[in-house]
Design a protein around this motif. Structure first.
Motif, mmCIF file in Angstrom:
data_model
loop_
_atom_site.group_PDB
_atom_site.id
_atom_site.type_symbol
_atom_site.label_atom_id
_atom_site.label_comp_id
_atom_site.label_asym_id
_atom_site.label_seq_id
_atom_site.Cartn_x
_atom_site.Cartn_y
_atom_site.Cartn_z
ATOM 1 N N MET A 104 -17.168 8.194 -9.919
ATOM 2 C CA MET A 104 -15.993 8.732 -9.262
ATOM 3 C C MET A 104 -15.457 7.654 -8.311
ATOM 4 N N THR A 105 -14.184 7.411 -8.364
ATOM 5 C CA THR A 105 -13.582 6.395 -7.502
ATOM 6 C C THR A 105 -13.434 6.935 -6.088
ATOM 7 N N ALA A 106 -13.186 6.038 -5.153
ATOM 8 C CA ALA A 106 -13.000 6.438 -3.753
ATOM 9 C C ALA A 106 -11.790 7.346 -3.615
ATOM 10 N N LEU A 107 -10.741 7.084 -4.384
ATOM 11 C CA LEU A 107 -9.535 7.904 -4.326
ATOM 12 C C LEU A 107 -9.811 9.319 -4.840
ATOM 13 N N GLU A 108 -10.535 9.432 -5.958
ATOM 14 C CA GLU A 108 -10.891 10.744 -6.492
ATOM 15 C C GLU A 108 -11.800 11.499 -5.522
ATOM 16 N N PHE A 109 -12.750 10.783 -4.938
ATOM 17 C CA PHE A 109 -13.673 11.403 -3.979
ATOM 18 C C PHE A 109 -12.898 11.927 -2.767
ATOM 19 N N THR A 110 -11.962 11.124 -2.268
ATOM 20 C CA THR A 110 -11.145 11.538 -1.116
ATOM 21 C C THR A 110 -10.328 12.774 -1.451
ATOM 22 N N TYR A 111 -9.750 12.797 -2.642
ATOM 23 C CA TYR A 111 -8.961 13.957 -3.072
ATOM 24 C C TYR A 111 -9.837 15.208 -3.118
ATOM 25 N N ASN A 112 -11.021 15.093 -3.718
ATOM 26 C CA ASN A 112 -11.942 16.234 -3.795
ATOM 27 C C ASN A 112 -12.398 16.683 -2.406
ATOM 28 N N LEU A 113 -12.641 15.730 -1.508
ATOM 29 C CA LEU A 113 -13.005 16.077 -0.126
ATOM 30 C C LEU A 113 -11.893 16.887 0.529
ATOM 31 N N MET B 225 -16.708 15.153 7.412
ATOM 32 C CA MET B 225 -15.879 14.398 6.468
ATOM 33 C C MET B 225 -16.172 12.899 6.562
ATOM 34 N N LEU B 226 -16.358 12.400 7.790
ATOM 35 C CA LEU B 226 -16.659 10.986 7.980
ATOM 36 C C LEU B 226 -18.001 10.626 7.340
ATOM 37 N N LYS B 227 -19.017 11.458 7.592
ATOM 38 C CA LYS B 227 -20.336 11.198 6.999
ATOM 39 C C LYS B 227 -20.282 11.282 5.478
ATOM 40 N N ALA B 228 -19.540 12.248 4.954
ATOM 41 C CA ALA B 228 -19.439 12.389 3.507
ATOM 42 C C ALA B 228 -18.762 11.167 2.899
ATOM 43 N N PHE B 229 -17.698 10.702 3.530
ATOM 44 C CA PHE B 229 -16.972 9.556 2.978
ATOM 45 C C PHE B 229 -17.801 8.280 3.072
ATOM 46 N N THR B 230 -18.467 8.067 4.210
ATOM 47 C CA THR B 230 -19.255 6.841 4.360
ATOM 48 C C THR B 230 -20.494 6.852 3.474
ATOM 49 N N TYR C 264 -23.615 10.693 -3.234
ATOM 50 C CA TYR C 264 -23.214 11.904 -3.954
ATOM 51 C C TYR C 264 -23.368 11.662 -5.448
ATOM 52 N N THR C 265 -24.035 12.583 -6.121
ATOM 53 C CA THR C 265 -24.235 12.480 -7.563
ATOM 54 C C THR C 265 -23.085 13.184 -8.274
ATOM 55 N N ASP C 266 -22.388 12.421 -9.088
ATOM 56 C CA ASP C 266 -21.248 12.964 -9.819
ATOM 57 C C ASP C 266 -21.691 14.144 -10.685
ATOM 58 N N GLY C 267 -20.922 15.223 -10.663
ATOM 59 C CA GLY C 267 -21.241 16.393 -11.469
ATOM 60 C C GLY C 267 -21.994 17.471 -10.706
ATOM 61 N N THR C 268 -22.488 17.148 -9.499
ATOM 62 C CA THR C 268 -23.167 18.174 -8.703
ATOM 63 C C THR C 268 -22.141 18.893 -7.839
ATOM 64 N N ASN C 269 -22.574 19.920 -7.147
ATOM 65 C CA ASN C 269 -21.691 20.763 -6.356
ATOM 66 C C ASN C 269 -21.308 20.052 -5.054
ATOM 67 N N ILE D 222 -24.367 18.784 4.732
ATOM 68 C CA ILE D 222 -24.061 17.740 5.728
ATOM 69 C C ILE D 222 -23.607 18.385 7.024
ATOM 70 N N MET D 223 -22.724 19.397 6.921
ATOM 71 C CA MET D 223 -22.198 20.051 8.126
ATOM 72 C C MET D 223 -23.314 20.760 8.893
ATOM 73 N N LYS D 224 -24.149 21.492 8.179
ATOM 74 C CA LYS D 224 -25.245 22.222 8.839
ATOM 75 C C LYS D 224 -26.193 21.251 9.538
#
Length: 170
Positions: free
Chosen positions: A1-10, A39-44, A49-54, A62-64
């Motif tokens: 997954m590209t950074a752009l796709e990941f950002t969109y999904n986030l 969001m910052l931790k997820a992006f960095t 993140y394994t593609d295809g997982t939830n 991450i939030m919890k």
């Protein structure tokens, strides 16, 4: 997954995280900060993140964990370590144990104020205090429900006036 796709999904999933953040923090500003940290931790850490997982479950985790870490950090910051011989841990929050004499005097005053109420007001007030519903009080006393509500309101107002001295102590 590209950074752009990941950002969109986030961005798509972030809208569902806000209520969870509010539930954890119980404060709008803190919830916004928690969401931003998540969001910052997820992006960095997007490479973890394994593609295809939830993605949503991953972000909730991450939030919890971020909330728990921040909470523990805050508790540690408010804890004072006493270096005397006994080595007690003292929580420096504004907690204190009051002398029970003050409570006894207050209860005596409250009881006296309630006893001094006119019977027409005291009876419905005490029934409501003990858990009776307005309609149950009205049926038991054989008076209209509006009268019950009015008498309880007047009793509260009178008690507030009589116990006014306690409102200044907070």
């Amino acid at each position: 997954m590209t950074a752009l796709e990941f950002t969109y999904n986030l961005d798509q999933v972030s809208k569902t995280l806000r209520p969870f953040a509010l539930r954890l923090t119980r404060d709008t500003e803190d919830a916004n900060d928690l969401l931003q940290d998540t969001m910052l931790k997820a992006f960095t850490n997007r490479e973890k993140y394994t593609d295809g997982t939830n993605l949503k479950a991953w972000l909730y985790t991450i939030m919890k964990n971020t909330f728990i870490t921040n909470y523990q950090r805050m508790v540690r910051r408010k804890t004072f370590i006493d270096t005397t011989d006994n080595l007690h841990y003292i929580n420096t929050a504004d907690n204190s144990t009051d002398n029970q004499a003050y409570t006894t005097f207050a209860m005596e005053d409250i009881t006296q104020a309630i006893e001094s109420l006119d019977g027409a007001y005291k009876t419905p007030f005490m029934m409501h205090f003990r858990g009776f519903k307005y309609h149950e009080i009205a049926a038991k006393l054989e008076i209209p429900i509006g009268t019950v509500k009015n008498r309880i309101h007047i009793a509260r107002k009178e008690l507030k006036r009589m116990l006014r001295v306690y409102s200044r102590l907070d």
